[in-house]
Structures are given as C-alpha cells and as structure tokens.
Design a protein around this motif. Structure first.
Motif, PDB file in Angstrom:
ATOM      1  N   LEU A 104      -7.144  24.479  71.233  1.00 31.04           N
ATOM      2  CA  LEU A 104      -6.932  23.917  69.890  1.00 31.04           C
ATOM      3  C   LEU A 104      -6.891  25.028  68.840  1.00 31.04           C
ATOM      4  O   LEU A 104      -6.233  24.888  67.811  1.00 31.04           O
ATOM      5  CB  LEU A 104      -8.069  22.946  69.532  1.00 31.04           C
ATOM      6  CG  LEU A 104      -8.010  21.542  70.141  1.00 31.04           C
ATOM      7  CD1 LEU A 104      -9.302  20.787  69.837  1.00 31.04           C
ATOM      8  CD2 LEU A 104      -6.814  20.763  69.617  1.00 31.04           C
ATOM      9  N   ALA A 105      -7.596  26.136  69.129  1.00 33.80           N
ATOM     10  CA  ALA A 105      -7.796  27.170  68.100  1.00 33.80           C
ATOM     11  C   ALA A 105      -6.502  27.654  67.444  1.00 33.80           C
ATOM     12  O   ALA A 105      -6.445  27.787  66.224  1.00 33.80           O
ATOM     13  CB  ALA A 105      -8.586  28.335  68.692  1.00 33.80           C
ATOM     14  N   PRO A 106      -5.425  27.924  68.219  1.00 33.37           N
ATOM     15  CA  PRO A 106      -4.226  28.458  67.550  1.00 33.37           C
ATOM     16  C   PRO A 106      -3.431  27.417  66.770  1.00 33.37           C
ATOM     17  O   PRO A 106      -2.498  27.789  66.047  1.00 33.37           O
ATOM     18  CB  PRO A 106      -3.377  29.005  68.712  1.00 33.37           C
ATOM     19  CG  PRO A 106      -3.967  28.503  69.962  1.00 33.37           C
ATOM     20  CD  PRO A 106      -5.288  27.891  69.675  1.00 33.37           C
ATOM     21  N   LEU A 107      -3.761  26.138  66.886  1.00 31.17           N
ATOM     22  CA  LEU A 107      -2.935  25.094  66.263  1.00 31.17           C
ATOM     23  C   LEU A 107      -3.252  24.952  64.780  1.00 31.17           C
ATOM     24  O   LEU A 107      -4.408  25.029  64.363  1.00 31.17           O
ATOM     25  CB  LEU A 107      -3.160  23.740  66.955  1.00 31.17           C
ATOM     26  CG  LEU A 107      -2.862  23.692  68.455  1.00 31.17           C
ATOM     27  CD1 LEU A 107      -3.103  22.286  68.993  1.00 31.17           C
ATOM     28  CD2 LEU A 107      -1.426  24.116  68.726  1.00 31.17           C
ATOM     29  N   ARG A 108      -2.204  24.737  63.996  1.00 34.07           N
ATOM     30  CA  ARG A 108      -2.360  24.490  62.555  1.00 34.07           C
ATOM     31  C   ARG A 108      -1.704  23.174  62.224  1.00 34.07           C
ATOM     32  O   ARG A 108      -0.689  22.804  62.853  1.00 34.07           O
ATOM     33  CB  ARG A 108      -1.687  25.607  61.741  1.00 34.07           C
ATOM     34  CG  ARG A 108      -2.312  26.983  61.925  1.00 34.07           C
ATOM     35  CD  ARG A 108      -3.689  27.080  61.246  1.00 34.07           C
ATOM     36  NE  ARG A 108      -4.437  28.271  61.647  1.00 34.07           N
ATOM     37  CZ  ARG A 108      -5.299  28.340  62.662  1.00 34.07           C
ATOM     38  NH1 ARG A 108      -5.531  27.280  63.382  1.00 34.07           N
ATOM     39  NH2 ARG A 108      -5.941  29.450  62.947  1.00 34.07           N
ATOM     40  N   ALA A 109      -2.242  22.484  61.202  1.00 33.48           N
ATOM     41  CA  ALA A 109      -1.647  21.213  60.788  1.00 33.48           C
ATOM     42  C   ALA A 109      -0.169  21.427  60.483  1.00 33.48           C
ATOM     43  O   ALA A 109       0.196  22.406  59.824  1.00 33.48           O
ATOM     44  CB  ALA A 109      -2.371  20.680  59.568  1.00 33.48           C
ATOM     45  N   GLY A 110       0.673  20.543  60.974  1.00 26.72           N
ATOM     46  CA  GLY A 110       2.113  20.646  60.725  1.00 26.72           C
ATOM     47  C   GLY A 110       2.868  21.369  61.827  1.00 26.72           C
ATOM     48  O   GLY A 110       4.100  21.351  61.855  1.00 26.72           O
ATOM     49  N   ASP A 111       2.134  22.057  62.744  1.00 29.35           N
ATOM     50  CA  ASP A 111       2.813  22.729  63.866  1.00 29.35           C
ATOM     51  C   ASP A 111       3.511  21.699  64.744  1.00 29.35           C
ATOM     52  O   ASP A 111       3.012  20.590  64.928  1.00 29.35           O
ATOM     53  CB  ASP A 111       1.780  23.455  64.768  1.00 29.35           C
ATOM     54  CG  ASP A 111       1.301  24.760  64.155  1.00 29.35           C
ATOM     55  OD1 ASP A 111       1.831  25.136  63.096  1.00 29.35           O
ATOM     56  OD2 ASP A 111       0.379  25.366  64.746  1.00 29.35           O
ATOM     57  N   ASP A 112       4.671  22.110  65.308  1.00 29.44           N
ATOM     58  CA  ASP A 112       5.277  21.299  66.362  1.00 29.44           C
ATOM     59  C   ASP A 112       4.492  21.547  67.647  1.00 29.44           C
ATOM     60  O   ASP A 112       4.119  22.690  67.928  1.00 29.44           O
ATOM     61  CB  ASP A 112       6.730  21.711  66.595  1.00 29.44           C
ATOM     62  CG  ASP A 112       7.634  21.100  65.538  1.00 29.44           C
ATOM     63  OD1 ASP A 112       7.223  20.094  64.929  1.00 29.44           O
ATOM     64  OD2 ASP A 112       8.728  21.651  65.324  1.00 29.44           O
TER      65      ASP A 112
END
Ligand code: HEM
Length: 328
Positions: free
Chosen positions: A135-143
């Motif tokens: 989850l760590a590398p994910l940012r809101a709005g990422d595909d």
C-alpha cells in the motif's frame, strides 16, 4: 401397505447451444468467459453444460450453486478426475487435493496445520506487514490494476507465512506457470501446446526452482537454528523423515508449491471482487473506513477483532449480490 411417494422426475441439465463440434469454444477464452458464463447462468440457471471441441463441462454458477457447494459438495463430489492431470504436471501420482478418504487425511495431517485459522492468527502481523508494504507507494488518484495488485499481496503473504521465502522476484513466473498449468490440466481452457512455449517453460523452471531452493534451505537450516517457527516445509521434511516411503522429494515440491496453486488466484480474485464492489458503491466507504480506523487504533488487530468487523464482513458477503440472480 402404502405406496412410497413417487421420486421426482430426473431433470436434464441444459446445454448452452452452439454449433456442432465447436460448441461454445469461442466463448471460453478468458476475455469472454465471464460475460458468457454470467449470461448462460441468467438464461439456464445455476447448473448447465458447456461444450467445446468435443468436451463437455458442467458449470455450477451463481449464489445458489455456491450455497449448495458449501453444504453438499463434500458428500457428493470428489476431485480425483479433475486434479490428477495436475499432479502429473508436477511428476507426482497424487497430492492432497486429488485424493479422498484415509490417504487424503494422511496429507491433511501434515499439510493442514499451516492452513489453519490459528496459524494465520499467529502470523497476522507478518501478513499485514506485506499489505502495508504494497500500500505504501500508492497515492490517492493513482490508477491501479486491482486484481494484479491483490495477486502480488496474497502471493507474497503465502510465500512469507507458509514457506518463509519471498515471491517478489518470481511473481510473474508463479502467475504464468500456475495459471497456465491449471488452465491446461484442470479447467482445460488452454491446449497442452501451451506447456511447450518457451515463456511457460521458463516460468515453470523458475517457479519450481524457487520452491526447491526453499526446501534445500529448510533442510540445511532447521527452524530452531534459524530462529523461526516451523512452517509448511518444516512439517513436510519432518513427515518425510518419519515416512520416506510416503513422501518423495517430488511430493514435497508439489506440496510446497500447492500453497500457491491453491491460494494465489482464489484469495486474490475474491479480494479484488470485494474491492470492485466497494468501488461501485462508494456509499459503503465511510462505515468501512470508520471500522478500519477503530480496529487498527491500537496497532495490528487480532483475528478475533478482525472477525468482529461486521461492516467489512457484510460488504464481503454482499459482493455476491454484484451478479444479480436470474430473473424468476
Ligand atoms: C477465497 C479464497 C479461496 C477459495 C474460494 C478457495 C476455494 C477452494 C476450493 C473450492 C477447494 C476445493 C477444490 C477441489 O477439491 O477441487 C479448495 C481447496 C484448497 N484450498 Fe482453497 N480457496 C481459497 C483460498 C485458499 C487459500 C488462501 C489457501 C492457502 C493458504 C487455500 C488452500 C487450499 C488447500 C490446501 C486446498 C486443498 C484442501 C484439501 O484437499 O484438503 N485456499 N479451496
């Protein structure tokens, strides 16, 4: 003497119509399969036959079939015919999933411990650590390719918890090897020729190499020396030492990769389905976020706390409702 009530007339399983020989073959490719099966379920109900190139597959589909399978399958179904071709792909004559009765119990006595709820409970922090990493590398709005992401998480959890390894460098190989083997050997969606393709052979060699290396490492450094709790491979090595006639080295390799065969796609696709459900119904989010905040407030939760997550559990179950039942 009273007459016995007449038995209900046997019902004929409907067959999805299709041209001779070809049958529904063109609908069995992965990109069409789901829509095809959903449509056939809506038209024919929870049990129907699908034909293709002279083969007949009986499909059990939809919530009714799932409920029936949970209640009745252990009594009326067996997996021998379905799974033996898969055993042969791994060079073994039998494995836990392809046998019934006393032989099945013998496998389960050895392999069962690391598949239990209590084993997961004892290793829950390690499982959650994998999810946190992914989850760590994910940012809101990422595909995000949700199903693939779920496969990465589940496969790594299986590798760390069940065999004390890492699957990160082998994810593509494991997916390519396991999925294609199942589609050739068990569901017969793909022709045997697939197993001759260079990409498949490489994925097979790397996947089997991964588990063989892990078995060697476990043999060289037993758990007490490595400072860890025994895992599936340690249980298998102990069983082999106790009964070498039952457990060949190939049986051990099969059992060790069995965790990936069984868990990778099943759990990941189920999780993806639940996330899809939540994505389609953002109104579920506030209650889910509140529940997650609550149970993670004091650090990683226990199995009991997780089991008590009513909103999350209800969302998982209601994911079944994503496919509307057949109109009456
Ligand atoms: C939602 C996720 C899952 C579903 C729907 C699922 C479904 C199934 C089904 C239908 C079978 C019986 C197959 C047959 O006999 O033909 C099975 C067997 C099995 N599954 Fe799962 N599974 C899931 C997750 C997992 C996971 C995560 C693991 C491993 C950690 C796992 C390990 C096994 C094993 C070892 C067997 C063989 C059990 C035996 O023969 O005694 N499964 N699963």
């Amino acid at each position: 003497m009273t007459d016995a009530p007449p038995l209900p007339a046997p019902r004929v399983i409907p067959t999805v119509p299709g041209p001779p020989v070809i049958g529904s073959l063109t609908n069995l490719y992965p990109h069409r399969l789901r829509a095809f099966l959903t449509g056939a379920y809506r038209e024919h109900g929870p049990v129907f036959n699908v034909t293709g190139l002279g083969q007949t597959f009986t499909v059990l589909a939809g919530p009714e079939a799932n409920v029936w399978a949970v209640r009745e399958s252990a009594r009326v179904l067996r997996s021998l015919e379905a799974w033996r071709p898969n055993d042969r792909a791994f060079g073994v004559q039998r494995s836990m999933i392809s046998v019934d009765g006393p032989e099945h119990r013998a496998f389960r006595r050895v392999e069962g411990r690391t598949y239990t709820r209590s084993y997961l409970g004892a290793n829950l922090r390690r499982a959650l650590a994998v999810t946190a990493e992914d989850l760590a590398p994910l940012r809101a709005g990422d595909d995000l390719q949700v199903a693939h992401w779920c496969k990465a998480v589940i496969t790594e959890q299986l590798a760390r918890l069940v065999v004390n390894g890492t699957a990160r460098p082998y994810l593509g190989d494991l997916l390519g090897f396991v999925q294609n083997t199942l589609m050739v050997r068990v569901t017969r969606q793909r022709p045997p020729l697939v197993e001759q393709l260079p990409g498949f052979r490489r994925a097979r060699a790397r996947s089997l190499g991964m588990v063989e290396t892990l078995i060697d490492e476990h043999r060289r450094v037993p758990p007490e020396q490595a400072g860890r709790d025994p895992d599936l491979i340690d249980d298998l090595l102990a069983a082999q030492a106790a009964d070498p006639a039952f457990w060949s080295d190939l049986d051990l390799r099969m059992a060790a990769i069995g965790a990936f065969i069984a868990g990778m796609d099943t759990a990941a696709n189920t999780l993806a389905f639940v996330l899809y459900r939540v994505g389609r119904h953002p109104d579920l989010m506030p209650a889910l976020i509140a529940e997650a905040d609550e149970v993670f407030r004091d650090g990683p939760p226990s199995m009991e706390t997780l089991g008590g997550c009513r909103t999350c559990t209800a969302s998982c179950w209601s994911a079944c409702a994503c496919i509307p039942s057949r109109p009456p």
